[in-house]
Design an enzyme around this catalytic site. Structure first.
Site, PDB file in Angstrom:
ATOM      1  N   TRP A 358      43.431  41.344  34.330  1.00 43.81           N
ATOM      2  CA  TRP A 358      42.964  40.513  33.249  1.00 43.81           C
ATOM      3  C   TRP A 358      41.950  40.905  32.377  1.00 43.81           C
ATOM      4  O   TRP A 358      41.417  40.086  31.097  1.00 43.81           O
ATOM      5  CB  TRP A 358      42.048  39.201  34.162  1.00 43.81           C
ATOM      6  CG  TRP A 358      40.760  39.558  34.678  1.00 43.81           C
ATOM      7  CD1 TRP A 358      40.572  40.377  35.608  1.00 43.81           C
ATOM      8  CD2 TRP A 358      39.553  38.782  34.242  1.00 43.81           C
ATOM      9  NE1 TRP A 358      39.136  40.379  35.850  1.00 43.81           N
ATOM     10  CE2 TRP A 358      38.520  39.301  35.213  1.00 43.81           C
ATOM     11  CE3 TRP A 358      39.327  37.514  33.609  1.00 43.81           C
ATOM     12  CZ2 TRP A 358      37.183  38.882  35.211  1.00 43.81           C
ATOM     13  CZ3 TRP A 358      38.036  37.392  33.590  1.00 43.81           C
ATOM     14  CH2 TRP A 358      36.851  38.215  34.192  1.00 43.81           C
ATOM     15  N   ASP A 359      41.356  42.115  32.566  1.00 38.11           N
ATOM     16  CA  ASP A 359      40.630  42.628  31.575  1.00 38.11           C
ATOM     17  C   ASP A 359      41.145  42.745  30.129  1.00 38.11           C
ATOM     18  O   ASP A 359      40.478  42.637  28.955  1.00 38.11           O
ATOM     19  CB  ASP A 359      40.268  44.216  32.063  1.00 38.11           C
ATOM     20  CG  ASP A 359      39.994  44.440  33.181  1.00 38.11           C
ATOM     21  OD1 ASP A 359      40.096  43.783  34.255  1.00 38.11           O
ATOM     22  OD2 ASP A 359      39.305  45.476  33.670  1.00 38.11           O
ATOM     23  N   GLU A 489      33.553  39.134  42.574  1.00 45.52           N
ATOM     24  CA  GLU A 489      34.214  39.506  43.868  1.00 45.52           C
ATOM     25  C   GLU A 489      33.390  39.423  45.078  1.00 45.52           C
ATOM     26  O   GLU A 489      33.898  40.024  46.131  1.00 45.52           O
ATOM     27  CB  GLU A 489      35.015  40.476  43.600  1.00 45.52           C
ATOM     28  CG  GLU A 489      36.457  40.501  42.517  1.00 45.52           C
ATOM     29  CD  GLU A 489      37.106  41.846  42.224  1.00 45.52           C
ATOM     30  OE1 GLU A 489      36.414  42.868  42.325  1.00 45.52           O
ATOM     31  OE2 GLU A 489      38.022  41.723  41.592  1.00 45.52           O
ATOM     32  N   LYS A 601      28.377  40.109  41.702  1.00 48.99           N
ATOM     33  CA  LYS A 601      28.925  41.246  41.210  1.00 48.99           C
ATOM     34  C   LYS A 601      28.752  41.183  39.558  1.00 48.99           C
ATOM     35  O   LYS A 601      28.369  41.968  39.010  1.00 48.99           O
ATOM     36  CB  LYS A 601      30.270  41.354  41.728  1.00 48.99           C
ATOM     37  CG  LYS A 601      30.887  42.820  41.236  1.00 48.99           C
ATOM     38  CD  LYS A 601      32.088  42.989  41.791  1.00 48.99           C
ATOM     39  CE  LYS A 601      32.873  44.322  41.431  1.00 48.99           C
ATOM     40  NZ  LYS A 601      34.195  44.501  41.920  1.00 48.99           N
ATOM     41  N   GLN A 602      29.461  40.221  38.989  1.00 50.62           N
ATOM     42  CA  GLN A 602      29.520  39.978  37.533  1.00 50.62           C
ATOM     43  C   GLN A 602      29.465  38.664  36.979  1.00 50.62           C
ATOM     44  O   GLN A 602      29.824  37.763  37.792  1.00 50.62           O
ATOM     45  CB  GLN A 602      31.098  40.775  37.322  1.00 50.62           C
ATOM     46  CG  GLN A 602      32.167  39.941  37.585  1.00 50.62           C
ATOM     47  CD  GLN A 602      33.267  40.917  37.861  1.00 50.62           C
ATOM     48  OE1 GLN A 602      33.672  41.471  38.676  1.00 50.62           O
ATOM     49  NE2 GLN A 602      34.281  40.845  36.742  1.00 50.62           N
TER      50      GLN A 602
HETATM   51  C1  BGC Z   1      36.285  43.935  38.474  1.00 47.48           C
HETATM   52  C2  BGC Z   1      37.344  43.044  38.242  1.00 47.48           C
HETATM   53  C3  BGC Z   1      38.237  43.811  37.292  1.00 47.48           C
HETATM   54  C4  BGC Z   1      38.630  45.260  37.860  1.00 47.48           C
HETATM   55  C5  BGC Z   1      39.433  46.298  36.928  1.00 47.48           C
HETATM   56  C6  BGC Z   1      36.531  45.033  39.319  1.00 47.48           C
HETATM   57  O1  BGC Z   1      35.689  45.782  39.689  1.00 47.48           O
HETATM   58  O2  BGC Z   1      35.506  43.116  39.476  1.00 47.48           O
HETATM   59  O3  BGC Z   1      36.932  41.907  37.313  1.00 47.48           O
HETATM   60  O4  BGC Z   1      39.452  43.193  36.567  1.00 47.48           O
HETATM   61  O5  BGC Z   1      37.560  45.860  38.380  1.00 47.48           O
HETATM   62  O6  BGC Z   1      38.334  46.553  35.661  1.00 47.48           O
END
Ligand code: BGC
Length: 771
Positions: A358-359, A489, A601-602
Site C-alpha cells: 500500500w506504500d 501493526e 508502530k506508525q
Molecule cells: C509497515 C507497513 C509497510 C511495510 C512495507 C511495514 O513495516 O508497517 O505499513 O507497508 O513495512 O514498507
C-alpha cells in the site's frame, strides 16, 4: 547510526574502504533505471561480506510459502523479485594472482554515486599479497535513456611492474537469493552463445517461465589504443559464460575495459526471439560506445532533475539527503510500464521481495504526480486496475461474493503473497489506500477519463468489499468492523480500528460520487459498467445505510478518536519514558509484549487525519496528534512523514523539522541499523512529501495549488518544482518570502494562505510572507 558518508550536494561519497560497512555501501550506492537495478557490488571478485543483488523488474518467482502452521486462505507462495544474471563481473588476474579487495591492502579508496549524472564510480590502489600495486578506476551505470542497457568502464594500471593481466568478463546466471525458502535456486539454463558481437546467456525461471537474456560485449584498450596481441578464450559452464582476454602490460600502462550489457526478457519479447533481439540491441549500443551512452545518461538525468530537484540552501546534509531520496525513487520507478511498481526496497535488497505494498498508493503517488509526466502516476493506477480480477478472486477465496475485491497486501502479479494471517487477512485498510489513490490522482490531474475507463470499476469492487466486511451489531445498533489490523501493526485482530472504519465509509461515499459523475457525464459507459458488474439498487441502499450508521470509536472526555475499541484499557505509557536500551521495541521486546502494550508502530488515527484533513477542525487534529504522537515509536519508516505534515499544519515548526530529519537521511546515516538489507525506497517519497506538503504546505484546494509555507530555521531557503496539469512551477521559500516562477505558457492562479495570486505565463512573482 553511522556517519561515514561525506556531505556533498550532488554526490554520495565514501572515502577509505571499511569491509564492515561494505553491505551498507552496497545498498546506498545501488544503481537502477526502473527496469533493472543492482546493488553496488564490485566488478572484480570479492571474497568478503557482500549481498549480491541484480534484479529485473517484473521477473519474479513464487517461492513456496514457509509457514509453521498452515491456515486455510494462506497464499501457497511468497512471490519475490529474484536475483538474476550478474553481468557486472570482471575477474582480474595479475600474473595469475586474483584481484580481491578482501585480500589486498587498499589505498585511496573512493566510491562516489553521482546523482546529477546517474553513475557509480570507484577508484582505489590495491597492494596485492605479492606486493604489486594496481590502480583502478571503475565507472558503471544502468542507462535511464535506454533501460535495457548497462555499461562499465573499468581501467586498471599496474603501477610498479610489468605484468600479464588476465581479464575474465562474465555473465553469471548461476545465482540464488539469500532469502530463498528451502534453498531453492530459481533459474534453469536455456542456452548460451558467443559471437563476434559478444557473449549471451539465456535463462528461464522455474514455474513462472520468464526468459531472461543478457548479452555483453567487452572491448579492451591499452593507453587509449585498441589492445593488440590478446589471447582469447570463451568459458562455458551451466548457466554461465565468460570471455577471457590475456595480455602483457608494461608498468604504468592503463588497460581500459569497456563492458556494455543488454538485458531483455520475455516480458517484452518472444522467448525464442530473445537472443537475436538482445544481440541486435547490444550491437547498436556498442556502436555508440561508452562515452555516448554516458552522455545520453547525463541528458536523461538532467531532464528528470529539471522537474524534480529540490534545492536546500544552508544545510548541505539536508540537501544531500533529499537528492538521494529523489534519485533512488527515479532509479526504482520511471512509470513507462504499467506492469511494474515500486517495492519498498526497490532494487537495493531482497527484503520485502520487490513486491507492491500500500506504500505505493499512500506515499509514492503524490511524489510521481508532481515530479513526472502524468502517465507515470496513471500507470501506477492502471497497475491495480489490471489486478482487479485477481483482487476479486482473492476476496472470493476468503468468502466474499458478488464482485467484492480485496487487493493483496503484498503482490507481484495481483495475487496475495503474504502469509501472516494478521496481515494477509486483517490489514485490509490497503484496499482503502487504493481507492484513495484514485481520488488523489483525479483531484490532482482532473483526468476524469481515467475514472470512466478504469477507476469506477475498482471503486465499486472495493466498496462492495467494505459493505460485506462490516456487520450489524445488535448491541451497539451500529455497523462495526471486527478483527482487523490497522496501519499500526503493533496491534492485531482489533475491533473497530478507527482508521479502517473511517476509510471504509469514505470509500463507500466516494464510490457513489464517482458513480454519479460517470452517470452524468457518460451514461452509456455508466450503464455498461453497472451491467458488467451486475450492480443493483439494493446495494446502493445498503451502502447508504452503512454510511449513516457506522460506528466510530471516540472518547468523550479526551475528545479523541480511539485507535480501536479498548485502546484506553491498555496501560498508558509514553515513549519518552521508555529506556533507550529497550528500543527499537521490535528488536528488544517479545511480540506478545508489543501487542499488549499501547505503543504505536506508525501513524494510524493520524494517517486518517492526514488523508481526510478537511473533515476535521484544527483543534481536533491537535488533540489527536498530542495524544497519539507521544505513544508512537515510529518503527516504520513511513511514520515520521505523516507526523511532519500534521505538525507543520499545526504550526509546530520545530517538531515538523524533527520528524523530517528522521527520514531525510534514514539510510545515508543508517539510522535504524538496517541499511545493509536495502534502502527504504517508499519512505523516500515520504521525505519529499515532508518538504512539499509539510514545509511548503502544498495542497490542492478549490482546484488550485494552495500553499501554507514556512522555512525551517536551519535553512536559508528551499526551492522545488511542481508539475501540475501540464504546467511547471518553481517555488522558492526563503526567509519571509516566497517566489513562484511560472514556467508554462499561460497564466496560473495559486493560493497562498488565504490569498489568491495570478502569475502570468513565463514570469515570476515574489510574495512577502511577513505581511
Ligand atoms: C509497515 C507497513 C509497510 C511495510 C512495507 C511495514 O513495516 O508497517 O505499513 O507497508 O513495512 O514498507
Amino acid at each position: 547510526m553511522k556517519n561515514y558518508i561525506q556531505a556533498d550536494p550532488w554526490n554520495i561519497i565514501e572515502e577509505g574502504f571499511d569491509p564492515r560497512l561494505n553491505k551498507i555501501s552496497e545498498s546506498l550506492f545501488s544503481i537502477g533505471n526502473g527496469k533493472m537495478g543492482q546493488r553496488a557490488n564490485f566488478e572484480e571478485s570479492y571474497s568478503g561480506e557482500s549481498l549480491h543483488g541484480s534484479y529485473v523488474a517484473g521477473i519474479y518467482f513464487p517461492d513456496k510459502t514457509r509457514v509453521g502452521w498452515w491456515k486455510n486462505g494462506y497464499p501457497p507462495t511468497f512471490d519475490k523479485v529474484i536475483n538474476s544474471t550478474n553481468w557486472i563481473g570482471i575477474d582480474i588476474y595479475i600474473d595469475n594472482e586474483l584481484l580481491d579487495l578482501a585480500k589486498c591492502q587498499i589505498k585511496e579508496f573512493k566510491r562516489v554515486l553521482n546523482m546529477k549524472e546517474g553513475y557509480l564510480q570507484r577508484t582505489f590502489i590495491a597492494s596485492l599479497e605479492s606486493g604489486k600495486n594496481v590502480k583502478v578506476n571503475a565507472i558503471r551505470f544502468c542507462s535511464i535513456a535506454d533501460d535495457e542497457i548497462g555499461a562499465i568502464q573499468y581501467s586498471i594500471t599496474p603501477v610498479d611492474f610489468d605484468a600479464n593481466i588476465r581479464i575474465v568478463s562474465k555473465l553469471d546466471g548461476d545465482i540464488a537469493n539469500e532469502d530463498s525458502n528451502y534453498d531453492f535456486k530459481f533459474w534453469n539454463a536455456v542456452s548460451d552463445r558467443s559471437t563476434d558481437n559478444g557473449i549471451f546467456l539465456q535463462t528461464k525461471t522455474l514455474k513462472t517461465e520468464f526468459d531472461l537474456c543478457v548479452g555483453a560485449q567487452t572491448k579492451l584498450k591499452v593507453n587509449n589504443e585498441p589492445a593488440e596481441k590478446l589471447k582469447y578464450i570463451v568459458h562455458h559452464k551451466p548457466k554461465y559464460i565468460a570471455e577471457e582476454f590475456s595480455l602483457d602490460v608494461s608498468k604504468g600502462f592503463e588497460v581500459e575495459i569497456v563492458k556494455i550489457a543488454c538485458v531483455e526478457s520475455s516480458l517484452n519479447y518472444k522467448a525464442d526471439e530473445l537472443m537475436a533481439s538482445c544481440e541486435k540491441k547490444l550491437v547498436d549500443a556498442s556502436k555508440k560506445g561508452f562515452d555516448n551512452l554516458m552522455n545520453e545518461q547525463k541528458e536523461a538525468w538532467a531532464e528528470k532533475w529539471e522537474q524534480s530537484d529540490i534545492q536546500i540552501e544552508g544545510d548541505i546534509k539536508a540537501q544531500q539527503g533529499i537528492r538521494f531520496n529523489i534519485f533512488h525513487l527515479f532509479q526504482t520507478y520511471t512509470g513507462t510500464d504499467s506492469r511494474l511498481n515500486i517495492g519498498p526496497k526497490g532494487f537495493t535488497g531482497e527484503k520485502y521481495a520487490g513486491a507492491t505494498y500500500w506504500d505505493t498508493e499512500a506515499y509514492c503517488i503524490p511524489f510521481y504526480l508532481a515530479t513526472a509526466p502524468q502517465e507515470v502516476g496513471r500507470n501506477l493506477l492502471v497497475y491495480r486496475y489490471n489486478h482487479l480480477d485477481k483482487a476479486i478472486e482473492n476476496a472470493e477465496m476468503l468468502g466474499f461474493i458478488n464482485g467484492a475485491a480485496l487487493y493483496p497486501m503484498v503482490t507481484m502479479d495481483g495475487t496475495e503473497s503474504h502469509n501472516e494471517w494478521e496481515i494477509t487477512f486483517e490489514e485490509i485498510h490497503r484496499n482503502g489506500a487504493i481507492a484513495y489513490a484514485i481520488y488523489n490522482y483525479i483531484n490532482y490531474t482532473q483526468d476524469w477519463d481515467y475514472l470512466q475507463e478504469y477507476g469506477l470499476e475498482v471503486l465499486i469492487a472495493i466498496a462492495r468489499f467494505w459493505a460485506q466486511r462490516v456487520n450489524w451489531s445488535q448491541e451497539r445498533e451500529k455497523y462495526v468492523m471486527l478483527g482487523v489490523t490497522g496501519p499500526n501493526e503493533y496491534e492485531n485482530n482489533v475491533n473497530n480500528n478507527w482508521y479502517t472504519n473511517y476509510l471504509a465509509v469514505w470509500c463507500i461515499k466516494y464510490s457513489q460520487e464517482a458513480m454519479k459523475y460517470v452517470e452524468e457525464n457518460n451514461k452509456s459507459r455508466y450503464d455498461e459498467i453497472l451491467d458488467k458488474l451486475n450492480f443493483n439498487a439494493g446495494e446502493l441502499a445498503q451502502w447508504k445505510d452503512i454510511e449513516k450508521n457506522m460506528y466510530y470509536p471516540y472518547h468523550d472526555r479526551l475528545k479523541i478518536y480511539l485507535q480501536q475499541d479498548g485502546y484506553l484499557d491498555k496501560e498508558q505509557w509514553l515513549v519518552k519514558d521508555l529506556p533507550a536500551s529497550e528500543r527499537p521495541l521490535n528488536q528488544k521486546w517479545s511480540w506478545d509484549r508489543i501487542l499488549r502494550s499501547n505503543f504505536i508502530k506508525q501513524a494510524d488515527v493520524l494517517q486518517g487525519m492526514y488523508f481526510f484533513e478537511d473533515d476535521f477542525d484544527i483543534e481536533d487534529i491537535r488533540r489527536n496528534f498530542d495524544f497519539y504522537e507521544p505513544r508512537t515509536v515510529h518503527e516504520s519508516s513511513l511514520s515520521p512523514c505523516i507526523h511532519n505534515i500534521l505538525a507543520a499544519k499545526l504550526n509546530d515548526e520545530s517538531r515538523a523539522y524533527e520528524f523530517y530529519l528522521r527520514t531525510a537521511r534514514l539510510d545515508l546515516d543508517d539510522y535504524n541499523n538496517d541499511t545493509e538489507d536495502g534502502l527504504h525506497i517508499t519512505s523516500m517519497a515520504g521525505t519529499w512529501m515532508s518538504i512539499v506538503q509539510g514545509f511548503a504546505g502544498m495542497r490542492i484546494k478549490n482546484n488550485k495549488l494552495y500553499f501554507q509555507p514556512f522555512l525551517p530555521e536551519q535553512w536559508n531557503s528551499f526551492t522545488f518544482h511542481i508539475g501540475f496539469r501540464g504546467d511547471i512551477l518553481s517555488i522558492k521559500i526563503s526567509k519571509g518570502f516566497m517566489e513562484i516562477v511560472n514556467k508554462s505558457h499561460h497564466d496560473i492562479t495559486i493560493a497562498v494562505v488565504d490569498k489568491e495570486y495570478s502569475i502570468p505565463a513565463s514570469s515570476s512573482l515574489e510574495i512577502n510572507l511577513k505581511v
